[in-house]
Design a protein around this motif. Structure first.
Motif, short mmCIF file in Angstrom:
data_model
loop_
_atom_site.label_atom_id
_atom_site.label_comp_id
_atom_site.label_asym_id
_atom_site.label_seq_id
_atom_site.Cartn_x
_atom_site.Cartn_y
_atom_site.Cartn_z
N GLY A 1 18.54 101.45 -8.07
CA GLY A 1 18.59 102.91 -7.89
C GLY A 1 18.16 103.30 -6.49
O GLY A 1 18.82 104.10 -5.81
N ARG A 2 17.07 102.69 -6.03
CA ARG A 2 16.56 103.02 -4.70
C ARG A 2 17.54 102.55 -3.62
O ARG A 2 17.86 103.29 -2.68
N THR B 1 20.80 101.96 -3.77
CA THR B 1 22.06 102.72 -3.70
C THR B 1 21.82 104.10 -3.11
O THR B 1 22.68 104.64 -2.42
N GLN C 1 15.17 100.07 -10.96
CA GLN C 1 14.42 100.68 -9.85
C GLN C 1 14.92 100.20 -8.51
O GLN C 1 15.17 101.00 -7.60
#
Lengths: 334, 334
Positions: free
Chosen positions: A148-149, A151, A145
């Protein structure tokens, strides 16, 4: 203990000395990178291995490991995550080189110079997707999480930078917002993950994230400065590219804010003229209003902010290195 | 129940009819895509929204939802995952368009034609990273692992394809290995995730994965066929690009295997000559050894394999659509 801050490393060699407390941890990360970045297909294998060599200072893995050591203890999850953030960083470098049409990086040919843009795009994608897979091998979705956020924000920052090309009305605040997203988000995420997986509480984890953020902003301001005043032989990469690509960076923004309305057209003419001598033509202007000095001062301010965030940490070798890094990112010549 | 297979949809309109049993589920996925693919920054927002419109048949979300319905029940995790696989697919399309230097896709300008390669690279990265973030919002790391690994194989497949350019000695087995990685891995992953999150057991989940894999291979063989014999107005994209880029696809591999040693040089001359009339020049050769017919037969064989994998499913509307899709991927004209 004498504060390691006194070291104030400027060169890559000094940085290696600074990393001494995490040398073995970094070696473990290199092993993971080596084991993961391979392929059964010879062409893919060669390309991926070249990408791996492009990585330079290993700043993001170092930050992650140092944050862990400073807040608690380095675990095997940290080694995996340090490899993950380095892969992501390398992916963005490889894609940047497509964007910049750069020919050299860290004294090596870039992927798109040695192969082509197609290979660069796919190598970057390979690194991105592999890093996500690796992050997903941890027990919970937390790292996926956060990464992902982060990047995604990095990509948005790069897109905002594209939109800012040739936009010479860009303000300092807008510039800082862009570099915070494209660079500082990943250094912040590295520190935050290091702290979280070392068992730091919410408050300390957030402070470590803020340290990484301020450090990343300082780092990028200096990166942009080096593009204007650095030496190609020392930095090992093509310079002056920001001006070529009409990318407004802090010294230029400062210059345009400082000069009189009657002087502005001369500067804009230099910025938009053809040919590749903008860097030289702008030097007298930069000197006149000390725009490079101003940018360096701003970088120092962010480095100071970063130091303030880690003042609360108990004294340790790792803390001293984190402090030392705030000097390094400003003083570095490469 | 009459097998829906009798429908044998060939056009996009028929595909929409075929999707009837999951129309509401697909609408929910569109809502998620719309909500997720946005930005506070106008330039980024415009670009991301354009990328969203490039998506076409929504085949991968449909497969995921149909696999779920056929094996159990569609949950909100399925909606999220369907959005994830579509985002990943769109990311690869956007990056393919950089690679192919294509100007049109689905009757729309490609991102690199409307903006530039830089914007395309970053938009693809934005979509990749956002999809990973979205996958990480589920409770466990299962989806992140499956998706991370699958997308990495997709990238490796694309790199292998680059390596195969102008390599006219490529065998059918090597070609099939490449399209399995670059295309079928994601359709397999879509079906597998649909089944797994609907509570299917290991054996059924694996069979659904194999269905998606065989279907994906059939789909790609036909995609490559359409590039040779399709109609630009119907497909809505630039055709003949595989020949232009010296990408050996199944009809060509078949042709080179079938012709005599004395005929080969004439074909290789056509393949390497300059200009853009290779497609026309090769037609007589393709006809002579029925290379297009052969490729179509191979696609039908994979479609038949796919049908065999789902024979074990209890009868349902979703199962019939999964069967219908095996006909669609072969018969489609766009």
């Amino acid at each position: 203990m004498t504060p390691v801050a006194a070291v104030r490393p400027e060169t890559r060699q000094q940085l290696d000395l600074l990393y001494a407390p995490i040398r073995e941890e970094l070696a473990r990360v290199e092993q993971i990178l080596k084991a993961e970045l391979r392929s059964d297909h010879p062409f893919v294998d060669e390309l991926v291995k070249h990408g791996f060599r492009l990585g330079g200072k290993r700043l993001r893995p170092a930050l992650l490991l140092l944050a862990a050591q400073a807040c608690g203890r380095v675990t095997k999850d940290h080694h995996v995550l340090a490899a993950v953030v380095e892969m992501i960083h390398t992916a963005t470098l490889v894609h940047d080189d497509v964007l910049d049409e750069a020919a050299m990086r860290r004294h090596l040919e870039t992927v798109n110079a040695r192969w082509d843009n197609q290979a660069s795009v796919l190598l970057g994608d390979f690194l991105f997707t592999h890093s996500f897979y690796l992050a997903s091998t941890l027990e919970t979705t937390y790292a996926c999480q956060v990464i992902g956020r982060a990047t995604n924000i990095v990509c948005e920052g790069e897109l905002r930078q594209i939109d800012s090309r040739a936009k010479y009305s860009l303000t300092e605040a807008e510039y800082l917002g862009i570099i915070e997203a494209k660079t500082a988000e990943l250094t912040a995420c590295s520190c935050l993950l290091g702290a979280h997986y070392a068992g730091a509480d919410k408050q300390l984890t957030a402070a470590m994230g803020r340290y990484g953020r301020a450090l990343g902003i300082a780092f990028q301001i200096v990166d942009d400065l080096l593009d204007l005043e650095g030496d190609e032989a020392t930095t090992g990469k093509s310079l002056g590219t920001d001006l070529e690509q009409q990318k407004p960076t802090l010294p230029l923004i400062r210059l345009l804010e400082q000069v009189s309305a009657s002087e502005k057209p001369s500067i804009l003419e230099i910025l938009t003229r053809s040919g590749n001598h903008r860097r030289e033509a702008l030097q007298p202007w930069f000197t006149q209003c000390d725009a490079l000095g101003y940018a360096r001062t701003r970088a120092e301010e962010f480095a100071t902010q970063a130091r303030a965030e880690i003042a609360q940490l108990p004294e340790s070798a790792a803390k001293m290195v984190l402090e030392g890094l705030t000097y390094f990112v400003v003083a570095r010549q490469q």
